[in-house]
Design a protein around this motif. Sequence first.
Motif, PDB file in Angstrom:
ATOM      1  N   LEU A 153      12.290   4.449 -20.116  1.00  0.00           N
ATOM      2  CA  LEU A 153      10.970   4.659 -20.722  1.00  0.00           C
ATOM      3  C   LEU A 153      11.050   5.682 -21.841  1.00  0.00           C
ATOM      4  O   LEU A 153      10.426   5.527 -22.892  1.00  0.00           O
ATOM      5  N   MET A 156      13.037   4.123 -24.997  1.00  0.00           N
ATOM      6  CA  MET A 156      12.656   2.911 -25.729  1.00  0.00           C
ATOM      7  C   MET A 156      11.910   3.248 -27.015  1.00  0.00           C
ATOM      8  O   MET A 156      11.984   2.494 -27.981  1.00  0.00           O
ATOM      9  N   ARG A 157      11.180   4.334 -27.054  1.00  0.00           N
ATOM     10  CA  ARG A 157      10.597   4.765 -28.331  1.00  0.00           C
ATOM     11  C   ARG A 157      10.979   6.216 -28.557  1.00  0.00           C
ATOM     12  O   ARG A 157      10.329   7.124 -28.050  1.00  0.00           O
ATOM     13  N   LEU A 162       5.630   9.931 -25.120  1.00  0.00           N
ATOM     14  CA  LEU A 162       6.197   9.572 -23.821  1.00  0.00           C
ATOM     15  C   LEU A 162       7.610  10.134 -23.689  1.00  0.00           C
ATOM     16  O   LEU A 162       7.974  10.733 -22.682  1.00  0.00           O
ATOM     17  N   ARG A 164       8.889  12.665 -25.318  1.00  0.00           N
ATOM     18  CA  ARG A 164       8.845  14.131 -25.223  1.00  0.00           C
ATOM     19  C   ARG A 164       8.539  14.571 -23.805  1.00  0.00           C
ATOM     20  O   ARG A 164       9.226  15.423 -23.248  1.00  0.00           O
ATOM     21  N   SER A 165       7.495  13.972 -23.190  1.00  0.00           N
ATOM     22  CA  SER A 165       7.110  14.478 -21.867  1.00  0.00           C
ATOM     23  C   SER A 165       8.173  14.131 -20.827  1.00  0.00           C
ATOM     24  O   SER A 165       8.504  14.962 -19.981  1.00  0.00           O
ATOM     25  N   LEU A 166       8.730  12.904 -20.911  1.00  0.00           N
ATOM     26  CA  LEU A 166       9.734  12.549 -19.908  1.00  0.00           C
ATOM     27  C   LEU A 166      11.018  13.352 -20.094  1.00  0.00           C
ATOM     28  O   LEU A 166      11.678  13.716 -19.116  1.00  0.00           O
ATOM     29  N   ILE A 171      14.739  17.672 -18.323  1.00  0.00           N
ATOM     30  CA  ILE A 171      15.339  19.000 -18.525  1.00  0.00           C
ATOM     31  C   ILE A 171      14.971  19.912 -17.366  1.00  0.00           C
ATOM     32  O   ILE A 171      15.807  20.643 -16.828  1.00  0.00           O
ATOM     33  N   MET A 172      13.694  19.843 -16.942  1.00  0.00           N
ATOM     34  CA  MET A 172      13.282  20.709 -15.827  1.00  0.00           C
ATOM     35  C   MET A 172      14.077  20.389 -14.583  1.00  0.00           C
ATOM     36  O   MET A 172      14.464  21.277 -13.833  1.00  0.00           O
ATOM     37  N   THR A 174      17.120  19.191 -14.385  1.00  0.00           N
ATOM     38  CA  THR A 174      18.501  19.692 -14.431  1.00  0.00           C
ATOM     39  C   THR A 174      18.551  21.206 -14.315  1.00  0.00           C
ATOM     40  O   THR A 174      19.597  21.761 -14.020  1.00  0.00           O
ATOM     41  N   ALA A 175      17.416  21.874 -14.584  1.00  0.00           N
ATOM     42  CA  ALA A 175      17.414  23.331 -14.523  1.00  0.00           C
ATOM     43  C   ALA A 175      17.083  23.849 -13.135  1.00  0.00           C
ATOM     44  O   ALA A 175      17.020  25.044 -12.924  1.00  0.00           O
ATOM     45  N   THR A 176      16.857  22.947 -12.190  1.00  0.00           N
ATOM     46  CA  THR A 176      16.473  23.380 -10.849  1.00  0.00           C
ATOM     47  C   THR A 176      17.593  23.093  -9.874  1.00  0.00           C
ATOM     48  O   THR A 176      17.700  21.977  -9.385  1.00  0.00           O
ATOM     49  N   TYR A 225      18.026  17.241  -8.625  1.00  0.00           N
ATOM     50  CA  TYR A 225      18.968  17.931  -9.511  1.00  0.00           C
ATOM     51  C   TYR A 225      19.855  16.932 -10.249  1.00  0.00           C
ATOM     52  O   TYR A 225      20.146  17.098 -11.426  1.00  0.00           O
ATOM     53  N   ARG A 232      18.900  11.651 -18.729  1.00  0.00           N
ATOM     54  CA  ARG A 232      19.176  12.002 -20.128  1.00  0.00           C
ATOM     55  C   ARG A 232      20.256  11.112 -20.719  1.00  0.00           C
ATOM     56  O   ARG A 232      20.196  10.711 -21.879  1.00  0.00           O
TER      57      ARG A 232
ATOM     58  N   LEU B 468      14.917  29.646 -11.857  1.00  0.00           N
ATOM     59  CA  LEU B 468      14.470  28.399 -12.475  1.00  0.00           C
ATOM     60  C   LEU B 468      14.055  28.629 -13.927  1.00  0.00           C
ATOM     61  O   LEU B 468      14.467  27.900 -14.830  1.00  0.00           O
ATOM     62  N   VAL B 471      17.167  29.427 -16.257  1.00  0.00           N
ATOM     63  CA  VAL B 471      18.005  28.261 -16.548  1.00  0.00           C
ATOM     64  C   VAL B 471      17.236  27.262 -17.408  1.00  0.00           C
ATOM     65  O   VAL B 471      17.783  26.678 -18.352  1.00  0.00           O
ATOM     66  N   LEU B 472      15.943  27.096 -17.112  1.00  0.00           N
ATOM     67  CA  LEU B 472      15.116  26.206 -17.927  1.00  0.00           C
ATOM     68  C   LEU B 472      15.098  26.691 -19.368  1.00  0.00           C
ATOM     69  O   LEU B 472      15.247  25.908 -20.308  1.00  0.00           O
ATOM     70  N   ASN B 475      18.308  25.819 -21.059  1.00  0.00           N
ATOM     71  CA  ASN B 475      18.395  24.389 -21.364  1.00  0.00           C
ATOM     72  C   ASN B 475      17.514  24.031 -22.547  1.00  0.00           C
ATOM     73  O   ASN B 475      17.914  23.262 -23.417  1.00  0.00           O
TER      74      ASN B 475
END
Lengths: 348, 488
Positions: A153, A156-157, A162, A164-166, A171-172, A174-176, A225, A232, B468, B471-472, B475
């Motif tokens: 999703l 595709m554009r 969409l 940006r938010s996804l 990213i969030m 992978t940061a957790t 995680y 990505r 969190l 690290v965020l 990133n």
Amino acid sequence: MGLFILRRLGVMLVTALCLTFIVFWLTNLYPNLEKLAKTQGNFRMSDEAVSSYLGNRGYLEPLPVKFGQWLGVVPGWVTELENGTVMGRCFPENASVEERRSFCGVLQGDWGYSTVFREDVGKIVTTRLALTGKLMLWVLVLMVPMALIIGVLAGMREGSKLDRSLSTVSIMSTATPEYVSGVIFIAVFASSAFGLKWFKGSATSAMENATFENFFLPVLTISLYGMGYIARMTRASMTEVMTAQYIRTARLKGVSFGNIVIKHALRNALIAPFTVIMLQIPWLLNGVVIVETLFNYKGFGWVLVQAASNNDIELLLAVSVVSVFVVLLTQLISDIGYVFLNPRIRIS
Amino acid sequence: MEHLTWTGALAPLNLFLALASAVLIIAALAQIVAGIVSSSGGRAVYADGTMDANKGVSGFLGMIVGYSFAAVVCIALIYIVLGAAMGTTAGILGAMSQQLVPVWLALVLTFALSVTFKRKLGLYGKLFDSTVGMIGFGLVMFWVYAGLFGGALDWVTTHDTLSQYSGMKNKAPGTPLRGGEDGEYIWFLLGGDNLARDVFSRLFDGAWVVIKIAPFATLFAFMVGITLGLPAGYYGGKLDTFLSFLANLILAFPVILLFYLLVTPEIVLTGIPNYMALVLFVFPLIFLAVLLNSRYYTQPSFRTPLLIIVLGFGAWFYLSLVSTDGAVVATPTYSIPGLPAFLDGFDIDPNLLVVFVSVVFVNAPTVFRIVRGLAMDIKTRDYVAAAQTRGEGPWYIMLWEILPNARGPLIVDFCLRIGYTTILLGTLGFFGLGLSSESPDWGTTINAGRRLLSIYPHAAIAPAVSLLTLVLGLNLLADGLREESLRD
């Protein structure tokens, strides 16, 4: 192709041998053995008692000999004590002379004896692996579709809202790390402090009877995680495919956007994520160790922690053999699968 | 003294914050749904030749998201600014904001200076063109300043991080101290942990531990990876096969198993971490020597004094780093003499050293692989061929032609890798490896707090959320840098 697989298998074996030798060497360093003797015998042993304990049990032989015994290419140690009892690596203390085998090692299918659990290593590893396999299965079932959907999703554009938010979501994720998300999930969904007791904070009961209530949080914690990274990679592969010539041709033919994504782009965009997913599996092992400790689920990761913190040499060796083979096998599968999925690549 | 509430006198604002966030979340979700069902707005062409485009549903939703996001940010800023002025009357948030005033000032100053001069600052300045990059940079710098002012200078922290206060065990955030004396801060802003210590102060001391270790460990890993990866990629052949096999060997190890084998008191006794430190820490020295020598070897009169100064200082630093109490390796049975104590600049706690070494050891192979790949790609370029034709030496080409041209991906990976190192440090703490059990670092605190998680979650949640956000931030910063470096 056959030659390629054979060569890879050869490299795999050499790597596994090197790694097990390193583990063997590190676990057989004298301070580690001393700790082992003191936990197995008693904590107030004198230095002489420690060395006679270790000597009687074959721990003080030269390292290559011990490693050979573990592999099963060198006869196991046999010690005759002063009072006449004979102890050996390959037989119980009061075995008769005919029952005494001389070789017992990995090659004979004998993985040794765990000093912590007082059980056969082979049996412990298989039962615990089955438990972790159950956990991993559900992790993959949850993680892979979610990651692919988010990635496709978003990709595709490229550059849309969409996307940006996804992308922020991935990213969030992978940061957790697991120990952060696990702690937050337990605190929010399973503690009395927030009052939402939707799930259980411990997965011990899930070992026999896994239900949504006791199993969802550990599965979610591990999947989250790993998900971001796969998403990505899927996004990157999808954006690349969407700029390809044949997609433009399809658009110019007047194919609807939905059809382009599903029929033309998706198949080609999923080749790269396959590799990523396979290579992600060894990383999940880390997550498994953390989550099994956090949620008290007594699987393979939990055994790793127990074996490592008690310097249970043979169990630790078996654990590392298994995890090294998981790493190398997934690499092999990802390489072979890549060739099958992508007809443009041929391994000569 | 009574308990502090979260927002105190600013409580009326909570309703607005809740409203704005609810609108933001709903609009963002609606936007995602609308994004799947494509709806670019229609265009109307009028008879007089003018056109009119309406934004359609997604444009409308985008506007709502934008405004509600601005509202949320504004309200959060009000909390911070008013809180800093009002202190404890604005509740826990206000009190925390007041404690963090030096951090806010430093942040404002950094941003003001950077935005003003951004056109003169190269890639760093370009970062301030991307929203994502700025958010990431803000989060990272917040923790850098918080660690610096909180852990190193004690401006932010309210209590001593190791002393226990009677009656404060597992107390909720905002609990006043029992019988607080004059001159003492009378609240535990984020509550007490299971040993009755102040969570708030430990949080910022823990930040200092992370800020101290993570960037340097990553830097060392990069030095090792670059020094080995460049020749492997440039020469190829047997050297490459051998080094790649070694790297794959380390990478095939599950990280946690490696930590459990390397970071134990027994292994520290054998001196293995010291040997590893001896080997790993020499790479930056080699890197510097080769870097300067390959550049200036044509001017010996300049090169020789430069190398003597740089390497002399580097060698002193290296020896101080690896030797403790006059010995490089000290085991119960033997010891290898090192720098004598009167020359030793600083000593590193052996526990810290083993953590540092193992984190470098785990990260270096990945860096090696990235650098090797980049070197293999870049060595086919024309400017490398030109340098070879000019007769430049291989190390000059590697360090002054290939490396500068690989800097984009390397800088991005550096940011990501600091984040990963932070996660690794947390993992070590989580399993109680390495640092002592009363160390305030985040992993250890999470580990201590997780046992009572279902009853008193605050002690574990505070470090978890901090880790969190850091690290965020790293990133997001890496993402912003990647975007900006791809642009030119």
